[in-house]
Design a protein around this motif. Structure first.
Motif, short mmCIF file in Angstrom:
data_model
loop_
_atom_site.label_atom_id
_atom_site.label_comp_id
_atom_site.label_asym_id
_atom_site.label_seq_id
_atom_site.Cartn_x
_atom_site.Cartn_y
_atom_site.Cartn_z
N GLU A 137 33.46 34.19 45.61
CA GLU A 137 33.35 33.46 44.45
C GLU A 137 33.06 33.12 43.95
OE1 GLU A 137 32.65 30.11 45.85
OE2 GLU A 137 31.88 31.60 48.49
N ALA A 138 33.68 34.61 42.57
CA ALA A 138 34.04 35.34 41.20
C ALA A 138 35.00 35.56 41.23
CB ALA A 138 32.92 35.92 40.41
N VAL A 139 35.92 36.11 41.95
CA VAL A 139 37.13 36.12 42.02
C VAL A 139 37.67 34.81 42.89
CG1 VAL A 139 39.21 37.28 43.29
CG2 VAL A 139 36.95 38.53 43.24
N ASN A 140 36.97 33.81 43.55
CA ASN A 140 38.41 32.56 43.83
C ASN A 140 38.15 31.82 42.22
OD1 ASN A 140 39.09 30.88 45.43
ND2 ASN A 140 37.16 29.77 45.23
N ARG A 141 37.43 31.92 41.94
CA ARG A 141 37.00 31.30 40.55
C ARG A 141 38.23 31.54 39.73
NH1 ARG A 141 32.85 28.08 38.15
NH2 ARG A 141 32.51 27.74 39.75
N ALA A 142 37.90 32.67 39.98
CA ALA A 142 38.78 34.06 38.41
C ALA A 142 40.76 33.35 38.24
CB ALA A 142 38.50 35.11 37.90
N THR A 143 41.45 33.26 40.05
CA THR A 143 42.32 33.50 39.95
C THR A 143 42.90 31.87 39.24
OG1 THR A 143 41.74 32.00 42.09
CG2 THR A 143 42.49 34.44 42.76
N LEU A 144 42.30 31.35 39.50
CA LEU A 144 42.62 29.98 38.37
C LEU A 144 42.98 30.49 37.47
CD1 LEU A 144 40.12 27.28 40.43
CD2 LEU A 144 42.31 27.96 40.93
N TRP A 145 42.12 30.98 36.63
CA TRP A 145 42.32 31.27 35.29
C TRP A 145 44.15 31.99 34.92
CZ3 TRP A 145 37.96 35.44 34.72
CH2 TRP A 145 37.18 34.79 34.45
N TRP B 296 44.46 39.94 47.94
CA TRP B 296 43.85 40.01 46.52
C TRP B 296 44.19 41.09 45.62
CZ3 TRP B 296 39.64 41.83 45.50
CH2 TRP B 296 38.68 42.14 46.78
N SER B 297 43.83 40.66 44.65
CA SER B 297 43.52 41.77 43.75
C SER B 297 42.48 41.65 42.08
CB SER B 297 44.55 42.78 43.29
OG SER B 297 45.07 43.70 44.21
N ILE B 298 42.21 42.03 42.06
CA ILE B 298 41.80 42.38 40.62
C ILE B 298 42.03 43.13 39.71
CG2 ILE B 298 39.09 41.98 39.23
CD1 ILE B 298 37.84 41.16 41.55
N TYR B 299 42.53 43.14 38.27
CA TYR B 299 42.77 43.91 37.10
C TYR B 299 42.11 43.78 36.44
CZ TYR B 299 46.87 43.60 40.30
OH TYR B 299 47.96 43.67 41.03
N VAL B 300 41.07 45.40 35.98
CA VAL B 300 40.15 45.33 34.96
C VAL B 300 40.61 45.83 33.43
CG1 VAL B 300 37.74 45.75 34.37
CG2 VAL B 300 38.19 44.93 36.77
N ALA B 301 40.46 45.49 32.61
CA ALA B 301 41.08 46.00 31.24
C ALA B 301 40.57 47.62 31.13
CB ALA B 301 40.73 45.69 30.56
#
Length: 269
Positions: free
Chosen positions: A114-122, A87-92
């Motif tokens: 849990e927050a990453v899990n939610r954000a993948t649905l966006w 998984w990856s999170i990209y932050v502006a």
């Protein structure tokens, strides 16, 4: 060699949302070449291990942790250890001002998972107010997560780097510093000085760290503790377990179980 987790234009986009999150699974080992982008990135595995090269440091990272890479830092995924589940999170970039300015390994919190899990649905479009609030929670979690010393800094001098890369490939090689110096065509005094100056560790400490990181790979591959201790040339199994626990805060067996669980129960594509 595989492509980055998201298209390069999105990874450097100023118009995309403040946070973008992605999870990928593959039956194959995943590798990505050296690249960089203007967004900061937090990445990790849902279970198992990944090896990351960023800046002047290399990490072997279990699923209980993530690697933070600040904006515009060159990095590559040297490889997943087995099929890729990551998984990856990209932050502006503007939102990275208060985040770590150096690449590092961070201990993941349950809230972040849990927050990453939610954000993948966006979708990658303008966020709604509730999504913006959760994006700010993710950023706050990155800011406050504990930095864990899982990195292996690499020396810069070509002679000491040659030795370091050989030991990275085979940390069980038990040749003494003097023998390595002859092999690299440098005096033992110079090699000793270079390791301390350029990595912050003396030669023995650096090799010990290389062995411990290799042991994480071997645990992920399913090898038992005795085999690992013997292959890496520890004096005995007890010495390996004691050093592992002192460094990582858990026994090899417990760490192996954590890697198997990792984020797998939290992050589902």
């Amino acid at each position: 060699m595989t492509l980055p987790m998201i298209p390069p234009e999105l990874a450097s986009s100023e118009e995309a949302p403040i946070i973008m999150s992605v999870i990928k699974r593959s039956n194959d080992v995943r590798e990505t070449g050296s690249h960089c982008h203007s967004r900061g990135q937090l990445l990790g595995a849902t279970h198992g291990l990944i090896s990351i090269d960023a800046g002047e440091c290399r990490w072997v990272v279990p699923a209980t942790h993530g690697v933070w890479i600040p904006p515009n830092v060159k990095h590559s995924l040297l490889g997943s250890h087995g099929p890729f589940n990551g998984w990856s999170i990209y932050v502006a970039e503007p939102a990275c001002t208060d985040l770590p300015d150096k690449q590092c390994v961070l201990e993941l919190s349950g809230l972040l998972r849990e927050a990453v899990n939610r954000a993948t649905l966006w979708e990658y479009k303008e966020l709604e107010p509730a999504q913006i609030r959760l994006a700010n929670v993710i950023i706050d979690e990155i800011r406050t997560m504990r930095n864990i010393p899982l990195g292996l800094p690499l020396p810069k001098d070509t002679r000491s780097l040659k030795v370091a890369m050989a030991l990275s490939d085979n940390p069980g090689d038990d040749r003494c510093l003097e023998d390595w110096a002859v092999w690299a065509g440098v005096s033992s005094r110079t090699l000793r000085r270079l390791f301390t100056k350029e990595t912050g560790f003396n030669f023995t400490e650096w090799r010990q760290r290389a062995r411990l990181l290799k042991s994480l790979e071997m645990l992920a591959a399913g090898k038992n503790v005795t085999t690992i201790a013997l292959d890496l040339n520890y004096e005995n199994v007890s010495a390996f377990i004691a050093l592992f626990r002192r460094t990582f805060g858990a026994t090899p067996g417990h760490y192996k179980n954590m890697m198997r669980g990792g984020l797998n129960n939290h992050l589902n594509p």
